[in-house]
Design an enzyme around this catalytic site. Structure first.
Site, short mmCIF file in Angstrom:
data_model
loop_
_atom_site.label_atom_id
_atom_site.label_comp_id
_atom_site.label_asym_id
_atom_site.label_seq_id
_atom_site.Cartn_x
_atom_site.Cartn_y
_atom_site.Cartn_z
N GLY A 39 -0.03 -20.57 -1.19
CA GLY A 39 -0.59 -19.85 -0.07
C GLY A 39 -1.23 -18.52 -0.47
O GLY A 39 -1.59 -18.29 -1.63
N CYS A 41 0.21 -15.67 -0.66
CA CYS A 41 1.10 -14.88 -1.51
C CYS A 41 0.81 -15.07 -2.99
O CYS A 41 0.50 -14.12 -3.71
CB CYS A 41 2.55 -15.25 -1.22
SG CYS A 41 3.75 -14.39 -2.30
N LYS A 50 0.34 -7.34 -7.16
CA LYS A 50 1.36 -6.65 -7.96
C LYS A 50 0.96 -6.57 -9.43
O LYS A 50 1.30 -5.61 -10.13
CB LYS A 50 2.72 -7.35 -7.82
CG LYS A 50 3.23 -7.43 -6.37
CD LYS A 50 2.99 -6.14 -5.59
CE LYS A 50 3.20 -6.34 -4.10
NZ LYS A 50 2.02 -6.78 -3.37
N GLU A 199 -5.56 5.75 9.33
CA GLU A 199 -4.45 5.12 10.04
C GLU A 199 -4.46 5.58 11.50
O GLU A 199 -4.51 6.79 11.77
CB GLU A 199 -3.12 5.46 9.38
CG GLU A 199 -1.88 5.07 10.16
CD GLU A 199 -1.84 3.60 10.56
OE1 GLU A 199 -1.53 3.31 11.73
OE2 GLU A 199 -2.14 2.74 9.70
N GLY A 266 -3.96 -5.93 9.19
CA GLY A 266 -2.94 -6.93 9.45
C GLY A 266 -3.48 -8.34 9.61
O GLY A 266 -4.65 -8.62 9.32
N PHE A 267 -2.60 -9.22 10.09
CA PHE A 267 -2.90 -10.64 10.17
C PHE A 267 -2.58 -11.18 11.55
O PHE A 267 -1.67 -10.71 12.24
CB PHE A 267 -2.06 -11.42 9.14
CG PHE A 267 -2.47 -11.15 7.71
CD1 PHE A 267 -3.38 -11.96 7.06
CD2 PHE A 267 -1.94 -10.07 7.03
CE1 PHE A 267 -3.75 -11.72 5.75
CE2 PHE A 267 -2.30 -9.81 5.71
CZ PHE A 267 -3.21 -10.64 5.08
N ALA A 314 6.47 -12.63 2.65
CA ALA A 314 6.66 -13.89 1.93
C ALA A 314 8.13 -14.29 1.85
O ALA A 314 8.49 -15.45 2.06
CB ALA A 314 6.06 -13.79 0.53
N HIS A 439 26.26 4.08 -15.48
CA HIS A 439 25.60 5.36 -15.70
C HIS A 439 25.01 5.39 -17.11
O HIS A 439 25.67 4.95 -18.05
CB HIS A 439 26.60 6.51 -15.54
CG HIS A 439 26.01 7.85 -15.87
ND1 HIS A 439 25.19 8.52 -15.00
CD2 HIS A 439 26.12 8.62 -16.99
CE1 HIS A 439 24.83 9.67 -15.57
NE2 HIS A 439 25.39 9.75 -16.78
#
Length: 466
Positions: A39, A41, A50, A199, A266-267, A314, A439
């Site tokens: 798809g 993604c 990414k 925005e 957006g979608f 996703a 740590h």
């Protein structure tokens, strides 16, 4: 008699995961996909973006090399090879999914699926009809645009075209300050473009905890990424010289000029032409209505992923797919709880969250306590030279219950996994506090934030005792 126990329409991260899980459960499974499996993604979303963002991270790290005692000459960063690498990564992942489908015995049918009857899926083009006991609609989403704005794929583009953009634009206006907008803004700025993000709401990443959004805005200002919030796009005009974007903000209507405009608002649901009306499947603005186990109002018809409009991510689609299949198999899986799903944004600094924001928790009447631990107080972050940001935890003070975690900083999208486990399992802050964290690691910040919320901060002064 039906040839299949389940037919899945759409091979994205919801559809192909559902298909593999169905096959594992012994269900006769067919997956209908018109293009490549994976798809948006795998092909045009999560994975290639990414890959590009990691390139951008390396570019910025090279620019800081003197901080680590490393010098170089004639440094140059080219976008085209980065795009080529992202396509190679996507192709490798798609082939991996195709291999898994084959090994699990899933029948992959090429074409576009359409509901023809309660137990029939027609595959187009052609006249093949699949007979099935159950159908899962996993057709995904479609890119939205603004009223009156036509996407030309050249000057005015969407994220799909952006992922093939091998020549860096000198300037770009990005409409939308959500995850897609800020990720591409960070990417293009890293390679040298002049970036402005617009925005409509009051902050970038408006769905995040407000403190996180403010921190990201401060970081973007330091990086030189421009943005306008509380701003509405009135008009976008394109021509030979690029585009002009007229914006309404604070009573003013400035006009921005840019070589390209990326629309990232957006979608919507990809539900047209699926034949949903044939069976009277209920929808809302095109999104298929489902219950907590992905059932529609029509018995035997399920829907998962972006076409449901629940939470368009996703990993959420994948979990919905497993839930739907296990329900079909009679396993009665837990109902989906979307507020407990992790959310991740991969700009730098990274942003990740799960559960309730502080504002949401207060609105619901919880006795709220919050703890905020800065990365600058974490040894591993200091050692790595990436100490911007913080981890914030939201607790119910009465029951010590973890309500939400909100992270902005290094590897936030990896750190959110432990936080999500705590929120999803309704753990107490004490469970995190008494879990020993190695740590030095970045993960110590998860524990430290919980300590601060209790007034017990060790490596950060939290103003008192408890």
């Amino acid at each position: 008699m039906a040839d299949h126990d389940v037919v899945i329409i759409g091979g994205g991260p919801g559809g192909y995961v559902a298909a593999i899980r169905a096959a594992q459960l012994g269900l006769r499974t067919a997956l209908v996909e018109a293009e490549r499996v994976g798809g948006v993604c795998l092909n045009w979303g999560c994975i290639p973006t990414k890959a590009l963002l990691y390139n951008a991270e390396l570019v910025n790290l090279f620019r800081r090399s003197k901080d680590f005692g490393i010098s170089h000459d004639n440094f140059r960063a080219d976008l085209a090879p980065a795009v080529d690498r992202s396509r190679e990564v996507a192709e490798r992942m798609v082939k991996g999914v195709e291999f898994l489908l084959k090994k699990n015995g899933v029948t992959l049918v090429r074409g576009r699926g359409r509901l023809q009857g309660r137990n029939e899926v027609a595959v187009e083009p052609g006249r093949e009809t699949l007979l099935t006991e159950n159908v899962i609609v996993a057709s995904g989403g479609v890119t939205r645009t603004l009223p009156g704005v036509a996407i030309d794929g050249n000057i005015i583009i969407t994220s799909r075209e952006a992922l093939e953009l091998r020549r860096l634009p000198s300037s770009i206006v990005i409409v939308g300050g959500g995850p897609i907008g800020v990720e591409f803004g960070y990417l293009y700025h890293s390679y040298g473009a002049d970036v402005t993000i617009i925005e409509m709401l009051d902050h970038l990443l408006p769905a995040e905890d407000e403190e996180v959004s403010v921190q990201l805005e401060q970081s973007f200002k330091r990086q030189g990424i421009k943005f306008m919030t509380g701003a509405r796009v009135q008009e976008i005009r394109s021509g030979e010289g690029g585009a002009r974007v007229r914006v309404s903000a604070d009573g003013r209507t400035p006009e921005l000029k840019a070589e390209k405009v990326l629309v990232a608002v957006g979608f919507g649901a990809n539900s047209a032409g699926l034949g949903l009306e044939t069976l009277n499947v209920e929808t809302d603005r095109g999104f298929v209505k489902v219950d907590g186990r992905m059932r529609t109002n029509v018995p035997g018809v399920y829907a998962i992923g972006d076409v449901t409009g629940k939470l368009m991510l996703a990993h959420v689609a994948s979990q919905q797919g497993v839930t739907a299949v296990e329900q079909i198999a009679g396993l009665e899986p837990p109902e989906m709880e979307y507020e407990k799903m992790p959310r991740a944004t991969y700009c730098q600094p990274q942003v990740a969250s799960c559960g309730l924001t502080e504002a949401q928790a207060r609105e619901r009447g919880y006795n709220v306590a919050t703890g905020r631990f800065p990365f600058r107080a974490n040894g591993k972050a200091a050692a790595n030279g990436v100490d911007e940001g913080f981890v914030k935890v939201v607790l119910d003070r009465e029951y010590d219950q973890l309500l939400g975690y909100h992270i902005i900083g290094p590897e936030a999208t990896e750190l959110i996994a432990e936080a999500t486990l705590g929120v999803a399992s309704e753990s107490a802050a004490g469970d995190v506090i008494w879990t020993v964290h190695a740590h030095p690691t970045l993960s110590e910040t998860i524990k430290e934030a919980a300590l601060v919320a209790r007034g017990q901060g060790i490596h950060f002064w939290s103003g008192g005792k408890r």
